[in-house]
Design an enzyme around this catalytic site. Sequence first.
Site, PDB file in Angstrom:
ATOM      1  N   GLY A  10       1.666   0.360 -17.818  1.00 46.39           N
ATOM      2  CA  GLY A  10       1.623  -0.331 -16.291  1.00 46.39           C
ATOM      3  C   GLY A  10       1.537  -1.903 -16.165  1.00 46.39           C
ATOM      4  N   HIS A  14       7.505  -3.210 -10.713  1.00 43.04           N
ATOM      5  CA  HIS A  14       7.062  -2.036 -10.988  1.00 43.04           C
ATOM      6  C   HIS A  14       7.324  -1.359  -9.746  1.00 43.04           C
ATOM      7  CE1 HIS A  14       3.683   1.365 -11.446  1.00 43.04           C
ATOM      8  NE2 HIS A  14       3.951   1.826 -10.963  1.00 43.04           N
ATOM      9  N   HIS A  18      -0.127   6.025 -17.944  1.00 39.39           N
ATOM     10  CA  HIS A  18       0.723   5.775 -17.327  1.00 39.39           C
ATOM     11  C   HIS A  18       1.545   6.439 -18.829  1.00 39.39           C
ATOM     12  CE1 HIS A  18       5.091   4.115 -16.691  1.00 39.39           C
ATOM     13  NE2 HIS A  18       4.267   3.556 -17.090  1.00 39.39           N
ATOM     14  N   ILE A  56       1.978   0.802  -3.926  1.00 44.39           N
ATOM     15  CA  ILE A  56       1.973   2.261  -2.955  1.00 44.39           C
ATOM     16  C   ILE A  56       1.933   2.388  -1.618  1.00 44.39           C
ATOM     17  CG2 ILE A  56      -0.257   2.937  -2.749  1.00 44.39           C
ATOM     18  CD1 ILE A  56      -0.035   5.801  -4.248  1.00 44.39           C
ATOM     19  N   HIS A  73      20.517   2.835  -1.816  1.00 43.08           N
ATOM     20  CA  HIS A  73      21.728   2.087  -2.402  1.00 43.08           C
ATOM     21  C   HIS A  73      22.154   1.120  -2.475  1.00 43.08           C
ATOM     22  CE1 HIS A  73      24.097   0.402   1.435  1.00 43.08           C
ATOM     23  NE2 HIS A  73      23.096   1.696   2.287  1.00 43.08           N
ATOM     24  N   ASP A 132      -2.060   3.260 -29.711  1.00 45.13           N
ATOM     25  CA  ASP A 132      -2.918   2.835 -29.096  1.00 45.13           C
ATOM     26  C   ASP A 132      -3.990   2.529 -29.647  1.00 45.13           C
ATOM     27  OD1 ASP A 132      -3.847   3.183 -26.167  1.00 45.13           O
ATOM     28  OD2 ASP A 132      -5.922   3.350 -27.200  1.00 45.13           O
ATOM     29  N   ASP A 133      -4.519   0.881 -29.238  1.00 46.44           N
ATOM     30  CA  ASP A 133      -5.846   0.036 -29.876  1.00 46.44           C
ATOM     31  C   ASP A 133      -7.057   1.081 -29.991  1.00 46.44           C
ATOM     32  OD1 ASP A 133      -4.334  -1.759 -29.900  1.00 46.44           O
ATOM     33  OD2 ASP A 133      -4.804  -2.333 -28.418  1.00 46.44           O
TER      34      ASP A 133
END
Length: 204
Positions: free
Chosen positions: A67, A143, A13, A164, A134, A34-35
């Site tokens: 995400g 999400h 992502h 999805i 609309h 980032d880790d």
Amino acid sequence: MRERLIIIGASGHGRVIADIALKMNKWKEIAFLDDEKGKSSLGFDVIGKSKDFKNYIDNSEIIVGIGNNEVRQKIQSELEVLGASIPVLIHPNAVIGEEVEVGAGTVVMAGVVINCSTRIGRGCIINTSASVDHDNFIEDFVHVSPGVRLAGTVKIGRGTWLGIGSVVSNNIRVVKDCKIGAGSVVIKDIIKTGTYVGGPVRRV
């Protein structure tokens, strides 16, 4: 406007966000936190760990590229308390209607259509080729996955995840913190938090 964009999260992502940022041509520098410090992602350096965002509050715009709705909400809320500059990223190939409001930290990806008079909250993901018609109201940290279809006058509650290809018919309300399975069809209001699958959906 600040010339550097920091993206928290260098996985899938986060990389899509970086790609959108490149196409927007708005920032002179893009970098990740980032880790897994030290790696590169999409050609951009990881310059620190996720928790290091406090070091960049004063000189960068910062967006959360994670995400998971709950994690994204937690980190963005911390950024807001600290007064971070949190941008909105909209892919140049998205179609945005008149009187559309998009909250800080929201990302709108390629091929998305958002029709007029729709409000989208903070920290949302409107993913690839989703269609939001609309007068929708999408609350914070939702999400909307690739290929989702939302008809007119739909309300999606805070923290909900739409899988999805799912479809929501017109004039429907979905409460907060729901999970709607891939390919599901919602034709009645969902008034109880939970996981829903099928066409029409049922709670599981």
